[in-house]
Write a protein that holds these residues in place. Structure first.
Motif, PDB file in Angstrom:
ATOM      1  N   SER A 144       0.831  -1.206   0.000  1.00 43.25           N
ATOM      2  CA  SER A 144       0.000   0.000   0.000  1.00 43.25           C
ATOM      3  C   SER A 144       0.865   1.255   0.000  1.00 43.25           C
ATOM      4  O   SER A 144       1.764   1.392   0.839  1.00 43.25           O
ATOM      5  N   PRO A 145       0.596   2.202  -0.895  1.00 39.40           N
ATOM      6  CA  PRO A 145       1.371   3.459  -0.910  1.00 39.40           C
ATOM      7  C   PRO A 145       1.033   4.383   0.252  1.00 39.40           C
ATOM      8  O   PRO A 145       1.706   5.387   0.449  1.00 39.40           O
ATOM      9  N   PHE A 146       0.006   4.038   1.034  1.00 41.39           N
ATOM     10  CA  PHE A 146      -0.414   4.892   2.148  1.00 41.39           C
ATOM     11  C   PHE A 146       0.003   4.335   3.511  1.00 41.39           C
ATOM     12  O   PHE A 146      -0.358   4.897   4.531  1.00 41.39           O
ATOM     13  N   LEU A 147       0.778   3.253   3.506  1.00 41.55           N
ATOM     14  CA  LEU A 147       1.176   2.608   4.754  1.00 41.55           C
ATOM     15  C   LEU A 147       2.684   2.384   4.749  1.00 41.55           C
ATOM     16  O   LEU A 147       3.254   1.927   3.753  1.00 41.55           O
ATOM     17  N   ALA A 148       3.336   2.719   5.862  1.00 41.59           N
ATOM     18  CA  ALA A 148       4.790   2.595   5.965  1.00 41.59           C
ATOM     19  C   ALA A 148       5.193   1.126   5.991  1.00 41.59           C
ATOM     20  O   ALA A 148       4.504   0.288   6.561  1.00 41.59           O
ATOM     21  N   ARG A 149       6.344   0.849   5.382  1.00 47.32           N
ATOM     22  CA  ARG A 149       6.821  -0.524   5.357  1.00 47.32           C
ATOM     23  C   ARG A 149       8.285  -0.594   5.798  1.00 47.32           C
ATOM     24  O   ARG A 149       9.002   0.411   5.818  1.00 47.32           O
ATOM     25  N   ILE A 226       0.661   6.396   6.697  1.00 48.76           N
ATOM     26  CA  ILE A 226       0.396   6.045   8.095  1.00 48.76           C
ATOM     27  C   ILE A 226       1.501   5.126   8.595  1.00 48.76           C
ATOM     28  O   ILE A 226       1.900   4.185   7.909  1.00 48.76           O
ATOM     29  N   THR A 227       1.997   5.391   9.788  1.00 45.73           N
ATOM     30  CA  THR A 227       3.087   4.606  10.351  1.00 45.73           C
ATOM     31  C   THR A 227       2.757   4.182  11.772  1.00 45.73           C
ATOM     32  O   THR A 227       1.693   4.488  12.290  1.00 45.73           O
ATOM     33  N   ASP A 228       3.678   3.480  12.412  1.00 48.45           N
ATOM     34  CA  ASP A 228       3.634   3.057  13.809  1.00 48.45           C
ATOM     35  C   ASP A 228       2.496   2.068  14.067  1.00 48.45           C
ATOM     36  O   ASP A 228       1.400   2.440  14.478  1.00 48.45           O
TER      37      ASP A 228
END
Length: 406
Positions: A144-149, A226-228
């Motif tokens: 997902s481009p909206f979620l940190a990896r 979005i992260t953490d």
């Protein structure tokens, strides 16, 4: 010391037998001190020096965005000293975050954020699960481009190290401190991308449980991630309507049903999203306490009070946030029959092209200034953080394609 830590490390990295980890540690101690980069030149390292790092690493490719993949060096697996420290960009009770540059391999010169966590602070059963959860979910969401990896993960004798995307714009809370509040026409684009991130999480049956501006990162072109995922909950092994009862999250953003411990589901993320939306538009949170009030008063306000809206709010903004901050989860926007589509169709987002939002093809209204960092004595600080205690370095990673069954 190594054996005392192997059980917790095994839980974190999915290795069940501590004996296996101990063998990895022994192998690390006796590992040949040769370092091969993409140019296939050997770099000799003196035995016992602060750069003495052994161990094996098994990173795999992971999507950088929807169209490109980060291809790592095929000549050998990376080690910590493949990452050049540039500056300290964050920190807290968990440890520090450094801006680093990959020095070799197919992703040579790519900038990453290296999150370094002290093992000693996370060896208890209660704390280790937060790192375990973040590591596990970061792999699941990497498409997902909206979620940190996470691209790489290491542990040494004293540290956990996660290599993640670098976001030069910092997080949304820092941006709001500078801007105070945002006009509705600009805030809509940030909120639309946050919605897409939450939607992607929920489609993967994951509840974030700590949506707030500090966990929304900004790229240099203003797009959000979005992260953490430390307190997130995956529902992959749970029934569709099975509830969770853990008290977690950040006090100002936590939903009433979490406080009541009556069971909660994905709707808690839409409550926190509503609080975040209010804060972006008003410059303050809907439920606050004064210096003379304590947390019990904050809890009372969240459970009993309705938010008071500034006169600057449009009718559509008031209606959207009021519906997101319904005390009863089943009445909350995003949880009703229409799900997330009810939020997307709300008049507040009139004119938003959701297909473009999903592709990050929309020009964002603000391009934040890069967050300043501390470059003074950074090499010395980085050496102390990662290299002095790296005799038992191990890098472990499973590709997101394997976890998603593709």
């Amino acid at each position: 010391m190594w054996k005392a830590r192997t059980k917790s490390l095994g839980r974190l990295f999915g290795i069940q037998k501590s004996e296996k980890l101990d063998r990895v540690g022994k192998k690390a101690r006796g590992h040949k001190q040769t370092h091969r980069c993409q140019d296939d030149k050997d770099v000799k390292v003196d035995k016992g020096s602060q750069f003495d790092q052994g161990g094996e690493c098994t990173p795999k490719n992971c999507a950088q965005d929807n169209t490109k993949k980060v291809e790592h060096s095929r000549s050998r697996n990376p080690v910590l000293r493949d990452f050049e420290p540039l500056k300290l960009i964050g920190g807290g009770s968990y440890g520090n975050i450094f801006l680093v540059r990959k020095k070799c391999g197919a992703d040579e010169n790519k900038l990453y954020a290296m999150k370094i966590v002290d093992i000693i602070n996370f060896l208890s059963q209660d704390k280790i699960k937060f790192l375990d959860t973040e590591w596990f979910i970061s792999k699941i969401v990497c498409h997902s481009p909206f979620l940190a990896r996470i691209y790489y993960s290491f542990y040494t004798e004293s540290k956990f190290c996660f290599i993640q995307d670098y976001f030069p714009g910092g997080d949304l809370s820092v941006y709001l401190e500078d801007m105070k509040k945002l006009p509705e026409r600009e805030a809509r684009y940030f909120l639309a991308e946050i919605i897409m991130g939450i939607q992607h999480l929920h489609e993967l049956r994951i509840i974030h449980r700590d949506i707030k501006p500090a966990n929304i990162l900004l790229s240099s072109d203003g797009h959000v991630v979005i992260t953490d995922f430390g307190v997130s909950k995956d529902l992959l092994s749970k029934g569709k309507n099975e509830l969770n009862y853990t008290l977690c999250g950040t006090a100002f953003y936590v939903a009433p049903e979490i406080i009541n411990k009556k069971g909660h589901g994905m709707e808690v993320d839409w409550w926190s999203f509503g609080v975040t939306a209010y804060e972006m538009l008003a410059g303050l949170r809907p439920f606050t306490i004064s210096d003379v009030e304590d947390e019990r008063e904050l809890i009372r306000k969240i459970l009993k009070d309705d938010p008071v809206f500034p006169e600057s709010f449009s009718t559509n903004a008031v209606d959207l946030i009021r519906k997101l901050l319904k005390k009863k989860p089943s009445k909350r926007l995003g949880e009703r029959k229409g799900g997330v589509e009810d939020i997307k169709r709300h008049p507040f987002f009139k004119g938003i092209k959701w297909k473009d939002i999903g592709k990050k093809a929309t020009e964002m209204p603000f391009h934040p200034r890069p967050v300043a960092g501390d470059s003074n004595l950074i090499q010395k600080a980085f050496d102390i953080e990662t290299l002095v205690h790296s005799k038992y370095e191990v890098c472990t990673y499973k590709p997101c394609t394997e976890l998603n069954g593709k």
